[in-house]
Every structure is written in C-alpha cells, then in structure tokens.
Write a protein that holds these residues in place. Structure first.
Motif, mmCIF file in Angstrom:
data_model
loop_
_atom_site.group_PDB
_atom_site.id
_atom_site.type_symbol
_atom_site.label_atom_id
_atom_site.label_comp_id
_atom_site.label_asym_id
_atom_site.label_seq_id
_atom_site.Cartn_x
_atom_site.Cartn_y
_atom_site.Cartn_z
ATOM 1 N N PRO A 85 26.157 9.799 60.126
ATOM 2 C CA PRO A 85 25.304 9.266 59.069
ATOM 3 C C PRO A 85 25.094 10.247 57.922
ATOM 4 C CG PRO A 85 23.954 9.977 60.895
ATOM 5 C CD PRO A 85 25.394 10.203 61.306
ATOM 6 N N ASN A 86 24.528 9.745 56.844
ATOM 7 C CA ASN A 86 24.128 10.542 55.686
ATOM 8 C C ASN A 86 22.897 11.373 56.085
ATOM 9 O OD1 ASN A 86 22.905 11.389 53.269
ATOM 10 N ND2 ASN A 86 23.538 9.564 52.134
ATOM 11 N N ILE A 87 23.033 12.709 56.070
ATOM 12 C CA ILE A 87 21.863 13.561 56.335
ATOM 13 C C ILE A 87 21.609 14.451 55.116
ATOM 14 C CG2 ILE A 87 22.091 13.548 58.866
ATOM 15 C CD1 ILE A 87 23.085 16.567 58.507
ATOM 16 N N SER A 88 22.014 13.954 53.936
ATOM 17 C CA SER A 88 21.763 14.708 52.706
ATOM 18 C C SER A 88 20.267 14.667 52.396
ATOM 19 C CB SER A 88 22.552 14.100 51.550
ATOM 20 O OG SER A 88 21.915 12.906 51.124
ATOM 21 N N SER A 89 19.883 15.335 51.298
ATOM 22 C CA SER A 89 18.452 15.421 50.975
ATOM 23 C C SER A 89 17.937 14.165 50.276
ATOM 24 C CB SER A 89 18.209 16.655 50.098
ATOM 25 O OG SER A 89 19.015 16.578 48.941
ATOM 26 N N ASP A 90 18.767 13.115 50.153
ATOM 27 C CA ASP A 90 18.283 11.876 49.542
ATOM 28 C C ASP A 90 17.188 11.263 50.422
ATOM 29 O OD1 ASP A 90 19.210 9.665 47.379
ATOM 30 O OD2 ASP A 90 18.509 8.705 49.219
ATOM 31 N N PRO A 91 16.012 10.939 49.842
ATOM 32 C CA PRO A 91 14.903 10.460 50.682
ATOM 33 C C PRO A 91 15.126 9.067 51.253
ATOM 34 C CG PRO A 91 14.270 10.505 48.356
ATOM 35 C CD PRO A 91 15.630 11.124 48.438
ATOM 36 N N VAL A 92 16.014 8.263 50.621
ATOM 37 C CA VAL A 92 16.232 6.895 51.102
ATOM 38 C C VAL A 92 17.460 6.835 52.019
ATOM 39 C CG1 VAL A 92 16.671 4.498 50.422
ATOM 40 C CG2 VAL A 92 15.180 5.967 49.006
ATOM 41 N N HIS A 93 18.596 7.314 51.544
ATOM 42 C CA HIS A 93 19.833 7.196 52.317
ATOM 43 C C HIS A 93 20.072 8.387 53.232
ATOM 44 C CE1 HIS A 93 20.842 3.650 50.072
ATOM 45 N NE2 HIS A 93 20.515 4.298 48.962
ATOM 46 N N GLY A 94 19.470 9.511 52.914
ATOM 47 C CA GLY A 94 19.622 10.705 53.743
ATOM 48 C C GLY A 94 18.354 10.976 54.533
ATOM 49 N N ILE A 95 18.063 12.271 54.761
ATOM 50 C CA ILE A 95 16.884 12.619 55.556
ATOM 51 C C ILE A 95 15.907 13.453 54.732
ATOM 52 C CG2 ILE A 95 18.140 12.444 57.735
ATOM 53 C CD1 ILE A 95 18.154 15.551 57.836
ATOM 54 N N GLY A 96 15.942 13.259 53.405
ATOM 55 C CA GLY A 96 15.067 14.019 52.511
ATOM 56 C C GLY A 96 13.583 13.797 52.790
ATOM 57 N N ALA A 97 13.247 12.652 53.390
ATOM 58 C CA ALA A 97 11.833 12.357 53.646
ATOM 59 C C ALA A 97 11.377 12.872 55.012
ATOM 60 C CB ALA A 97 11.600 10.843 53.545
ATOM 61 N N TRP A 98 12.297 13.477 55.779
ATOM 62 C CA TRP A 98 11.921 13.947 57.120
ATOM 63 C C TRP A 98 11.040 15.199 57.065
ATOM 64 C CZ3 TRP A 98 16.187 13.962 61.426
ATOM 65 C CH2 TRP A 98 16.686 12.662 61.594
ATOM 66 N N SER A 99 10.149 15.305 58.035
ATOM 67 C CA SER A 99 9.383 16.543 58.223
ATOM 68 C C SER A 99 10.193 17.461 59.139
ATOM 69 C CB SER A 99 8.046 16.223 58.887
ATOM 70 O OG SER A 99 8.290 15.723 60.189
ATOM 71 N N ALA A 100 9.765 18.719 59.251
ATOM 72 C CA ALA A 100 10.425 19.640 60.183
ATOM 73 C C ALA A 100 10.306 19.082 61.607
ATOM 74 C CB ALA A 100 9.790 21.026 60.083
ATOM 75 N N MET A 101 9.181 18.427 61.898
ATOM 76 C CA MET A 101 8.977 17.845 63.229
ATOM 77 C C MET A 101 9.997 16.733 63.500
ATOM 78 S SD MET A 101 7.364 17.990 65.997
ATOM 79 C CE MET A 101 5.680 18.523 66.170
ATOM 80 N N ASP A 102 10.296 15.929 62.473
ATOM 81 C CA ASP A 102 11.307 14.871 62.640
ATOM 82 C C ASP A 102 12.652 15.485 63.014
ATOM 83 O OD1 ASP A 102 9.536 12.812 62.003
ATOM 84 O OD2 ASP A 102 10.018 12.882 59.855
ATOM 85 N N LEU A 103 13.015 16.577 62.316
ATOM 86 C CA LEU A 103 14.298 17.233 62.603
ATOM 87 C C LEU A 103 14.279 17.843 64.007
ATOM 88 C CD1 LEU A 103 17.120 17.978 61.502
ATOM 89 C CD2 LEU A 103 16.138 20.140 60.724
ATOM 90 N N ALA A 104 13.135 18.422 64.387
ATOM 91 C CA ALA A 104 13.018 19.039 65.712
ATOM 92 C C ALA A 104 13.152 17.984 66.816
ATOM 93 C CB ALA A 104 11.696 19.792 65.831
ATOM 94 N N ASN A 105 12.522 16.829 66.638
ATOM 95 C CA ASN A 105 12.646 15.773 67.649
ATOM 96 C C ASN A 105 14.071 15.228 67.715
ATOM 97 O OD1 ASN A 105 10.103 15.548 68.964
ATOM 98 N ND2 ASN A 105 9.251 14.619 67.111
#
Lengths: 292, 154
Positions: A85-105
């Motif tokens: 998947p797209n894990i770029s910093s785009d907040p809609v198509h990537g994971i730009g809206a994730w918190s550090a906790m989201d990435l950790a989980n």
C-alpha cells in the motif's frame, strides 16, 4: 433430542466466543510511548535498516524516487498476491495522518488504526522485535518524505484467506517475538537486532510451513523464491562460505566474492545496507558468521 | 498420390525439426556468448575489487590494465548476444522477457555502465581512494540491470 440441540447451541456459542477472543486484534497499552522523544535523523537509519522503501516504492523506482512510498509492487505467495500500500506522508492516501502509536501497533502487532489485522506479507512478525524508540524515530522520518496521491490497490487473495479476522488465529500460531539466536557480545546483539528485528532477512531466507509460518529450525537456510522461479540462498554457514570482508563488501557495493552483482529484490536490500553505518554492516556479517 | 503426400509431409517435418534445432543452437550459443562476456567482466572487476577490499596491494598499472579491459569489453557490439526468444520463459536463461520490452531503458543502463567503466579507467591510475569510489559506481551500474531484468537464480 431437545437436550442435544441445546448442547449443540451451547458448544457453538463457546466456539464462536473462543474464536472471537483468540482472533481479537491486540494493541499496545495507551501509555507505551510516553517519554519517548522522536529524532527524524535517527529515523532515517531505521528506515534504511528496516527496508521500507524496498517494498513500498513504486514499481521500477530509481534514485530519489524510491523515497516516494506510493506502493504498488506486488508480492506473489501461495495464498494470493499482495500489493504494497501507499505509506507516503499523504494524509488521505498514505499514512500522513497516523500517530506514532498507529505505526507502533502496525509494526509490532500487525493491527491497523481501525483495528483490523494486516496480512503478514507486511513483516510485523519480525518488526515485533523492534524497539519503540526506533519506531517513534521512524514515524518522524516518514513524515519528512514526499506525499503521493496514488490510491492503494487491493490484495488479490481468495477464500478463506480473505477473512481478515482469521489472521488472529494465524498470529497466535506463528507470531513469535522472542529472539531466534543468542547474542553473547554487543556486536552480535546489534547484528541480531538488525537481522531479526529491522532487516527482516528471515522473511525470505527462511523456509515456511504450509500455512506460511517461518520454520525456525531452518533459520536463514534458504527457501524457494515465492515467485516460483529459482531459490533464495542459504546464508547460514557452513553452506554459506563467504568470509567477513566479502559479506561487508557485498553490502557496500553489491559485488559478490566472484564479482557477479546482486540482482532482483536483494538489489533493494543492498541499496539500503549501503546507507547504513560501516559498523552496522560489519555487525550483520558477524551475526551471519556466528550462526555456524 | 498418397505416398507422395507422406513423403512431402516427412520432408516438411524434417525441415521444421532442423529449423528448430538450428534455432535452439543459435539461441544457446548466444546465451553462452553473453555469459562469457559477463565472466570476462567479473575477472577484470575481480582484479580491481581485490584492491578495493584490501586483499591485494594497490597497483596503478595492474588496475589500469583491468579497467582498460572493461572499457574494451563494453565497447563490443553485443546486439547479437540477445536474440528474441532467449529469455527465461523460452530458453535456459535467467534473463527476464521484460528486457526485450524495455529496450530504451536497457540501452540507457548499458550506457551508464560504459560510462562507469570509463570513469574507472581514470580512477584506477589515480589512487586507491579513487578506485574504491569508482568501484561503487560500477557496482551500482551492474546492479541496476540485474535488479530489473534478472530472474532469481538457483
């Protein structure tokens, strides 16, 4: 008769409850990241060591373009084909809206921000051994990379593997975040961390059972290539007979001891390894040689 | 009449067989030729690499010889080494069929490798530090093509 049917209903309820409990996505406690300060500079080293771009860059991306994590590469397996998947910093198509906790989980438990299991094509069974500090640093570095508006593509996985909930059972059977080897020195400990936690070497270089769980008794002893063509080499001595200087030079330049060059997916890996500190490349070589 | 037909059919099928045999031999020879070319690269890269790794002492003359060989080898016209039908799907080869579908990219990667070899020719006679740097660029150039167009090996 009535008693029997009541019994069957009771058993079914027990069965469903057990399935529900066992397959429930597990996450970190809410305060797990308290007190950790993010450092994007350190995160860049984590990014290369964890090889994020190898799978999440676009098909055929070269040079600076590998830092655009728009996804799209597909990975064949006996269970279907997975598309990164797209894990770029785009907040809609990537994971730009994730918190550090989201990435950790996601990395430690294979669970998405909305509580769904990820397929283990994303190597969270390995990343589970990563330190929370590294994940917090990685989150900060990922935020500095370009955004891409390319939509993530669905995986091509058939029944019954398309039932995400059943991955909870898979995790119970095969996710094992304990270390595979002993590490009797600081250098071997660093090498072990790079191989068994971030580098996820075992994901390809270790054989899997029929359900796709890695077989620890065959640790890094090679496996058939999931594409169906060729094999992924055994990198465990004595079958693997490169000396320390050869291994390090391969990580640095891509040249094998007989001066062939790296190719295929391993070329991505060498690109990443060449960006690590020399002592980290040496630590990985020491770890491999100590497997004998 | 029937006999004549049988004969013609036999002759035809023989011709087809011979044709196939000829084509196979031609393809196999081309694959051998390109593998030989790669082996010659490897031999000369090995001389430079041993110095880069510190296994052999730096020797400007020997390094220049090897680098000049690389440039000479890369100047050969290789078009006959890569006939249609010599990919991994049709012959005993590790070359992906994609290579024939992306000709401009293959040429660009080939040109980059040639340029890396020319840079090595200068670097090899300069000093060990320069040789090491040029070796990194050559490694990257070899890898670029093997990453895109080579199947996993056995």
């Amino acid at each position: 008769m009535r008693r029997l049917s009541r019994y069957v209903v009771f058993l079914a309820i027990v069965g469903i409850s057990v399935f529900w409990l066992v397959t429930r996505p597990e996450t970190l406690p809410g305060d797990a990241l308290d007190g950790l300060v993010a450092d994007a500079g350190r995160g860049e080293q984590v990014f290369h060591a964890a090889g994020c771009a190898s799978c999440h860059s676009a098909v055929g991306a070269e040079g600076e373009a590998v830092l655009v994590l728009s996804g799209g590469q597909s990975f064949p397996s006996p269970f279907g084909s997975f598309t990164a998947p797209n894990i770029s910093s785009d907040p809609v198509h990537g994971i730009g809206a994730w918190s550090a906790m989201d990435l950790a989980n996601a990395m430690k438990h294979g669970v998405s921000p909305d509580g769904q299991h990820y397929y283990p094509a994303f190597p969270y069974t390995t990343y589970a051994r990563a330190s929370l500090q590294d994940i917090v640093d990685l989150r900060a570095y990922l935020a500095t990379l370009p955004a891409s508006e390319i939509a993530s593509q669905p995986h091509d996985v058939g029944f019954p593997f398309n039932i995400r909930r059943s991955l909870g059972g898979w995790k119970m059977l095969f996710a094992d975040s304990t270390w595979v080897t002993e590490a009797p020195s600081p250098e071997l400990e660093r090498g072990r961390y790079l191989v068994e936690a971030l580098g996820h070497c075992g994901e390809c270089h270790t054989a899997r059972n029929v359900l796709g769980g890695t077989d620890r008794s065959q640790w890094l002893a090679g496996a058939p290539d999931p594409s169906g063509k060729g094999n992924i080499p055994n990198i465990r001595p004595p079958a693997f007979d490169w000396v320390q200087a050869d291994i390090i030079y391969y990580f640095e330049s891509g040249f094998t001891p007989d001066f062939d060059s790296v190719g295929g997916h391993m070329a991505h890996v060498v690109e990443n390894l060449s960006k690590l500190k020399p002592e980290d490349r040496a630590a990985i070589a020491s770890y491999l040689l100590a497997l004998e | 009449m029937k006999r004549a037909f049988t004969l013609t059919a036999a002759t035809l099928s023989l011709a087809v067989l011979t044709g196939t045999a000829f084509a196979d031999g031609h393809i196999d020879h081309a694959i051998k030729a390109r593998q030989s070319q790669m082996n010659l690269y490897a031999f000369n890269l090995g001389a430079l690499g041993a110095m880069a790794k510190g296994q052999v002492e730096y020797d400007a003359e020997a390094a220049t010889k090897a680098a000049t060989n690389l440039v000479t080898l890369m100047s050969l016209d290789q078009s006959m080494y890569w006939p249609q039908g010599s990919d991994s799907g049709s012959a005993k080869s590790n070359t992906k069929a994609d290579m024939w579908a992306n000709f401009p990219d293959v040429m660009a990667k080939g040109k980059a490798t040639y340029e890396a070899a020319v840079a090595m020719q200068t670097a090899a006679g300069t000093d060990l530090e320069a040789l090491r740097g040029a070796m990194g660029a050559l490694g990257g150039a070899c890898t670029a093509c093997h990453k895109a167009y080579r199947e996993p090996m056995n």
